[in-house]
Design a protein around this motif. Structure first.
Motif, PDB file in Angstrom:
ATOM      1  N   GLU A  92     -14.514   5.672   4.330  1.00  0.00           N
ATOM      2  CA  GLU A  92     -14.106   4.641   3.361  1.00  0.00           C
ATOM      3  C   GLU A  92     -14.789   4.849   2.024  1.00  0.00           C
ATOM      4  OE1 GLU A  92     -14.163   1.051   1.006  1.00  0.00           O
ATOM      5  OE2 GLU A  92     -15.911   1.994   1.930  1.00  0.00           O
ATOM      6  N   ARG A 137      -4.808   1.160  -2.503  1.00  0.00           N
ATOM      7  CA  ARG A 137      -5.601   1.047  -1.272  1.00  0.00           C
ATOM      8  C   ARG A 137      -7.059   0.803  -1.608  1.00  0.00           C
ATOM      9  NH1 ARG A 137      -7.445   6.014   2.243  1.00  0.00           N
ATOM     10  NH2 ARG A 137      -7.929   5.078   4.274  1.00  0.00           N
ATOM     11  N   ARG A 138      -7.622   1.653  -2.440  1.00  0.00           N
ATOM     12  CA  ARG A 138      -8.994   1.510  -2.934  1.00  0.00           C
ATOM     13  C   ARG A 138      -9.207   2.528  -4.041  1.00  0.00           C
ATOM     14  NH1 ARG A 138     -10.200   4.073   2.407  1.00  0.00           N
ATOM     15  NH2 ARG A 138     -10.382   1.960   3.254  1.00  0.00           N
ATOM     16  N   TRP A 169      -3.678   9.171   6.356  1.00  0.00           N
ATOM     17  CA  TRP A 169      -4.856   8.667   5.654  1.00  0.00           C
ATOM     18  C   TRP A 169      -6.117   9.310   6.211  1.00  0.00           C
ATOM     19  CZ3 TRP A 169      -4.266   6.823   1.186  1.00  0.00           C
ATOM     20  CH2 TRP A 169      -3.264   5.908   0.847  1.00  0.00           C
ATOM     21  N   THR A 212       0.860  -1.189   0.000  1.00  0.00           N
ATOM     22  CA  THR A 212       0.000   0.000   0.000  1.00  0.00           C
ATOM     23  C   THR A 212       0.894   1.235   0.000  1.00  0.00           C
ATOM     24  OG1 THR A 212      -0.091  -0.043   2.413  1.00  0.00           O
ATOM     25  CG2 THR A 212      -1.901  -1.103   1.235  1.00  0.00           C
ATOM     26  N   ASP A 254      -2.613   5.926  -4.908  1.00  0.00           N
ATOM     27  CA  ASP A 254      -3.436   5.507  -3.771  1.00  0.00           C
ATOM     28  C   ASP A 254      -4.495   4.478  -4.157  1.00  0.00           C
ATOM     29  OD1 ASP A 254      -1.951   7.234  -2.305  1.00  0.00           O
ATOM     30  OD2 ASP A 254      -3.562   8.642  -1.838  1.00  0.00           O
TER      31      ASP A 254
END
Length: 265
Positions: A82, A98-99, A59, A51, A95
């Motif tokens: 989230e 990460r998602r 974050w 990550t 990033d």
């Protein structure tokens, strides 16, 4: 009888001379399986821990900016951190490990298509010669969403993405990142060339998908008629919503409270 007995004996002898081959898998040492399984597990763990190098606090601070932006634009909706970070992170940004918003944009596009089809099918402006597929393609083209809807939501201020075809200026953008001057106030063709309209349009779809997922179809439906469709009424252009449906689209928007109408009832 003797002949039958002789045939049977011959078949038995042939069977005994042909050992049944052992499957290749069963002849492999069990140690190989254990070694392979261990290697696979290690590779999986290694993939999961890759990550971007940011602390938990970093974050959280960055996610808070994204949450605040979506909450302000789509008040009174409250986006979880989230979900906000997923919506506003494009796959081109580092990033994204990460998602990112890929799945939400896929869902959001289908939601937009469904609501537009229902609107067209129930509209008094519908005519036999109208082509559903063509109307959808022109109104919900991702580039059109990025050009005409995304600016209304100020997505460019916070979206995490990376422009392409801009040489040394191709760096990850996002909240608290200064946009290089050559990328500001771009002409339309230039904005298309670096992928801005495409990426911003994908994010519009992701917003709709995220709202549908988190707040339900009723809220997403109101979002569509008050925050999306009114920005697609492009006069004097073959792009955007078919001109025959403009009046009806305005009527529906007004019934829902106008462009700033409540998203929650």
């Amino acid at each position: 009888m003797l002949k039958s007995w002789g045939c049977a004996q011959a078949l038995r002898r042939a069977a005994t001379r042909r050992p049944v081959p052992t499957p290749l898998v069963s002849r492999l040492p069990s140690r190989s399986y254990a070694h392979a399984a261990e290697g696979s597990a290690q590779a999986s763990r290694a993939t999961q821990v890759i990550t971007p190098s940011k602390s938990r606090e970093e974050w959280q601070r960055q996610d808070a900016v994204l949450v605040r932006h979506l909450n302000d634009v789509f008040s009174p909706l409250k986006f979880p951190p989230e979900l906000a970070s997923r919506i506003l992170t494009h796959a081109s940004h580092p990033d994204a490990m990460r998602r990112h918003n890929g799945r939400l944009s896929f869902v959001g596009r289908r939601v937009l298509q469904s609501y537009l089809l229902m609107f067209i099918h129930s509209s008094p402006a519908l005519r036999p010669e109208h082509d559903y597929h063509l109307i959808l393609e022109r109104a919900l083209n991702t580039y059109i969403l990025g050009e005409h809807v995304a600016p209304k939501w100020e997505i460019g201020k916070v979206l995490k993405w990376r422009p392409m075809n801009v040489g040394n200026f191709s760096k990850p953008l996002g909240p608290n990142v200064e946009v290089p001057s050559p990328l500001m106030n771009l002409e339309r063709d230039s904005a298309r060339g670096i992928g801005m309209y495409k990426v911003h349009g994908t994010t519009v779809e992701a917003v709709v998908g995220g709202v549908f997922h988190q707040f339900g179809g009723s809220v997403a439906h109101r979002l569509f008629h008050t925050r999306v469709l009114p920005h697609l009424l492009l006069q004097g252009s073959h792009e955007g919503l078919h001109v025959a449906y403009h009046e009806h689209a305005r009527e529906v928007c007004e019934k829902m409270g106008g462009p700033e109408g409540p998203l929650l009832r």
